[in-house]
Structures are given as C-alpha cells and as structure tokens.
Scaffold this motif. Structure first.
Motif, mmCIF file in Angstrom:
data_model
loop_
_atom_site.group_PDB
_atom_site.id
_atom_site.type_symbol
_atom_site.label_atom_id
_atom_site.label_comp_id
_atom_site.label_asym_id
_atom_site.label_seq_id
_atom_site.Cartn_x
_atom_site.Cartn_y
_atom_site.Cartn_z
ATOM 1 N N ASP A 164 0.819 -1.214 0.000
ATOM 2 C CA ASP A 164 0.000 0.000 0.000
ATOM 3 C C ASP A 164 0.849 1.258 0.000
ATOM 4 O O ASP A 164 0.403 2.315 -0.480
ATOM 5 C CB ASP A 164 -0.928 0.009 1.221
ATOM 6 C CG ASP A 164 -2.031 -1.032 1.113
ATOM 7 O OD1 ASP A 164 -2.330 -1.450 -0.019
ATOM 8 O OD2 ASP A 164 -2.568 -1.437 2.160
ATOM 9 N N ARG A 165 2.064 1.174 0.551
ATOM 10 C CA ARG A 165 2.938 2.352 0.624
ATOM 11 C C ARG A 165 3.738 2.566 -0.659
ATOM 12 O O ARG A 165 4.411 3.577 -0.793
ATOM 13 C CB ARG A 165 3.917 2.209 1.800
ATOM 14 C CG ARG A 165 3.262 1.872 3.152
ATOM 15 C CD ARG A 165 2.292 2.939 3.561
ATOM 16 N NE ARG A 165 1.552 2.584 4.773
ATOM 17 C CZ ARG A 165 1.855 3.041 5.977
ATOM 18 N NH1 ARG A 165 2.873 3.858 6.139
ATOM 19 N NH2 ARG A 165 1.123 2.678 7.017
ATOM 20 N N MET A 166 3.697 1.593 -1.564
ATOM 21 C CA MET A 166 4.491 1.697 -2.791
ATOM 22 C C MET A 166 3.895 2.694 -3.782
ATOM 23 O O MET A 166 4.586 3.155 -4.681
ATOM 24 C CB MET A 166 4.597 0.328 -3.469
ATOM 25 C CG MET A 166 5.427 -0.687 -2.722
ATOM 26 S SD MET A 166 5.504 -2.251 -3.626
ATOM 27 C CE MET A 166 6.540 -3.221 -2.530
ATOM 28 N N PHE A 167 2.612 2.975 -3.637
ATOM 29 C CA PHE A 167 1.923 3.842 -4.586
ATOM 30 C C PHE A 167 1.343 5.050 -3.858
ATOM 31 O O PHE A 167 0.837 4.929 -2.747
ATOM 32 C CB PHE A 167 0.796 3.085 -5.298
ATOM 33 C CG PHE A 167 1.239 1.839 -5.995
ATOM 34 C CD1 PHE A 167 1.880 1.906 -7.219
ATOM 35 C CD2 PHE A 167 1.034 0.590 -5.417
ATOM 36 C CE1 PHE A 167 2.299 0.752 -7.863
ATOM 37 C CE2 PHE A 167 1.448 -0.568 -6.054
ATOM 38 C CZ PHE A 167 2.098 -0.483 -7.281
ATOM 39 N N ALA A 168 1.442 6.183 -4.510
ATOM 40 C CA ALA A 168 0.862 7.397 -3.926
ATOM 41 C C ALA A 168 -0.652 7.268 -3.853
ATOM 42 O O ALA A 168 -1.289 6.738 -4.759
ATOM 43 C CB ALA A 168 1.237 8.607 -4.771
ATOM 44 N N SER A 169 -1.229 7.725 -2.759
ATOM 45 C CA SER A 169 -2.678 7.636 -2.577
ATOM 46 C C SER A 169 -3.203 8.911 -1.943
ATOM 47 O O SER A 169 -2.637 9.412 -0.968
ATOM 48 C CB SER A 169 -3.027 6.432 -1.686
ATOM 49 O OG SER A 169 -4.407 6.404 -1.403
#
Length: 316
Positions: A164-169
C-alpha cells in the motif's frame, strides 16, 4: 500569447477542475463529503507544488531536462524505511504508529540521507554534480536491493501493508499532516523565490554562471537541500510519484518557452495541480478506484519520456 495570459488560462483550468472535483456526485452527508474532498484537494495542491518546484530546480541545477530528483534515491529511502519497520517490528507497529511519527521518520531519514550525501561529495573541491547523480543512483539501487531482500523474507500478509505504501494515494490522507506539510512547503517556496534570479543564470550552465559572478557551489548546495526537503515532504505525505515531476516540468517548458523561472515554477505547479486533480477525477469516476493514480501517471510519463528521447535522437 504572452506567458502571463498562459498562466491565467492554466489557473482557470485548475480552478475549474477543482470545482468539478468538489461538486460531482454530492449525495449523502454534504458536510462530510465536502470536508473529505477539500482535504484531498489540499493534499493534491501541496504535492503538486512540491514536486513541480523540486523538479524544475533540480533540472536547472543539472542542466538536464530528463533527470528528476528521484534519481538520487529518495523513493528508495522511503520504501526502505517502511519495509524495515515491518521487517523488524511487524506490520501492526507501522499501522498503529502515529501519522506524525511516521511523517517525521520518513522526512528525517530522507533529508538526512541527502545532507550526508551532499556533505561527503561536496567536501572535495572539483566534484561535479554528475558525480553526485552517479553516487545517488548507486545508493538508490543498493537501497532497492536491501528493500527487496527484506520483502522476500517477511510474511505475505504483512507484505500487503508495505504494498500500500508503494503507490501514492490521496484516498486516505492524514489530515493532521496537512498543516505541517503546508508550512514546510510554504517556507521552502519562499526560500526559492529569493533565489529565482540565480536560477535564471544557472540554467546557462556552471561555467557561464561562475563567469557571471554566481557563487555556484554555495547556491547549488542550498538549492539541493531545498529539493531534498520538498521531495521528502511530498513523498511522506502521499507516497512516491515517479514521473509526475518529469511530465509537468517538460510540459511547462514546451508551453511557456521561456528561461524565466518566475514563470516556469508557477506554470509547472499549475500543470501538476491539473494533472493530479484531473487524474484523481479519472481514477474515481472512470476506473472506480480500481487503478491507482500512480499507475496512470507513470504510464503516461513513460510514454512521454520515450517520446522526448526519440525526439532528441532525431535532433542529433
């Protein structure tokens, strides 16, 4: 058409997109919806401003419109921190950790890495900026390798937390971070404004800048620290977005066609806001949250990157 007129048109386009984002599908609790979307807008504007400014400055310093600050390894440091916490303490620690503590850890380590890298490399006389980029690439690759090794060893269920932290959200913004991030970014932008006259000269290259009386080493060191802070804050706030800065900076160069950074910085920021808000609108209304914004940005950025490379090759 003058550059001022172009910037006014970009501002109108950005405001229209923000208005559409806020006003689309207002069903349910109106106060909650508007507050939630306003927080997303604030995060998008802050992120776009930080990434656009840092990329334009970095490309001016390196005198290369292909490179971005991520080449030094900021994204790799961010993922290493997240993976290390899960690897040592477990995913529960990362999930339950205060947002402020996570933010301070991420920003502190990324800025600390940048300062250590700069201080070591600039200690010797005659070191070029390209040597810094080379070492940054090597360190970034090393951090990626260590991160991948730890990810292979951890439990698959805990890996989902890291994933979940690998992609900007922008969907789960920590509202308590917006104020602190806004202050830091505002201070950095204010600092950049005082150096705009130097940036216009730095775009001519190192030799010309020195001949024109610019204290090159001192200015570059300070601006690189500003770049490190901006990238660290934006990454810690929403996560890594690799190609966003590259896209908006090069589109601003092509659209404005000027060397003056007073226009370029504003133009790149407005393009970043348009790209992020428009992209998030597509993610929510077209893809119904099935595709992260980062995937779309990186896909378009990769195509644009190849286009610029092919165009330059033909020019040779």
């Amino acid at each position: 058409m003058s550059n001022k007129t172009k910037l006014i048109l970009l501002s109108i386009a950005a405001l229209l997109l923000i208005a559409v984002f806020l006003a689309t599908d207002l069903k349910g609790n109106l106060d909650y919806i508007l507050r939630s979307r306003s927080e997303k807008i604030a995060a998008m504007v802050l992120t776009g401003c930080a990434i656009a400014a840092s990329t334009v400055i970095f490309q001016t310093i390196t005198n290369n419109r292909i490179l971005t600050p991520s080449i030094i390894g900021f994204d790799s440091v961010y993922m290493l921190i997240q993976t290390f916490i899960v690897f040592i303490f477990g995913s529960t620690t990362l999930t339950m950790m205060s947002a402020n503590v996570q933010f301070l850890l991420s920003v502190g380590f990324m800025v600390g890495f940048a300062i250590l890298l700069y201080s070591v490399l600039f200690k010797r006389e005659g070191q070029t900026i390209y040597f810094l980029l080379l070492v940054g690439m090597i360190m970034g690759t090393f951090f990626q390798s260590v991160t991948s090794f730890m990810q292979f060893l951890i439990d698959p269920n805990e890996f989902f937390v890291i994933q979940d932290r690998m992609f900007a959200s922008f969907n789960n913004i920590k509202t308590e971070l917006l104020f602190a991030s806004g202050i830091v970014i505002a201070l950095m932008i204010g600092y950049i404004v005082s150096y705009i006259r130097y940036l216009d000269v730095l775009s001519l290259g190192k030799e010309h800048a020195i001949n024109l009386g610019v204290p090159y080493e001192k200015i570059v060191k300070r601006l690189l620290i500003v770049v490190a802070v901006l990238v660290s804050v934006s990454t810690a706030l929403v996560g890594p977005i690799t190609f966003l800065g590259f896209i908006v900076a090069n589109v601003a160069y092509a659209f404005l066609q000027t060397y003056r950074h007073s226009y370029l910085l504003i133009g790149a920021t407005l393009f970043a806001v348009i790209a992020v808000v428009g992209g998030q609108l597509v993610v929510e209304r077209v893809f119904t949250f099935s595709t992260p914004l980062t995937v779309i940005v990186n896909f378009i950025g990769g195509i644009y990157f190849l286009y610029l490379l092919l165009r330059e090759r033909k020019a040779w």
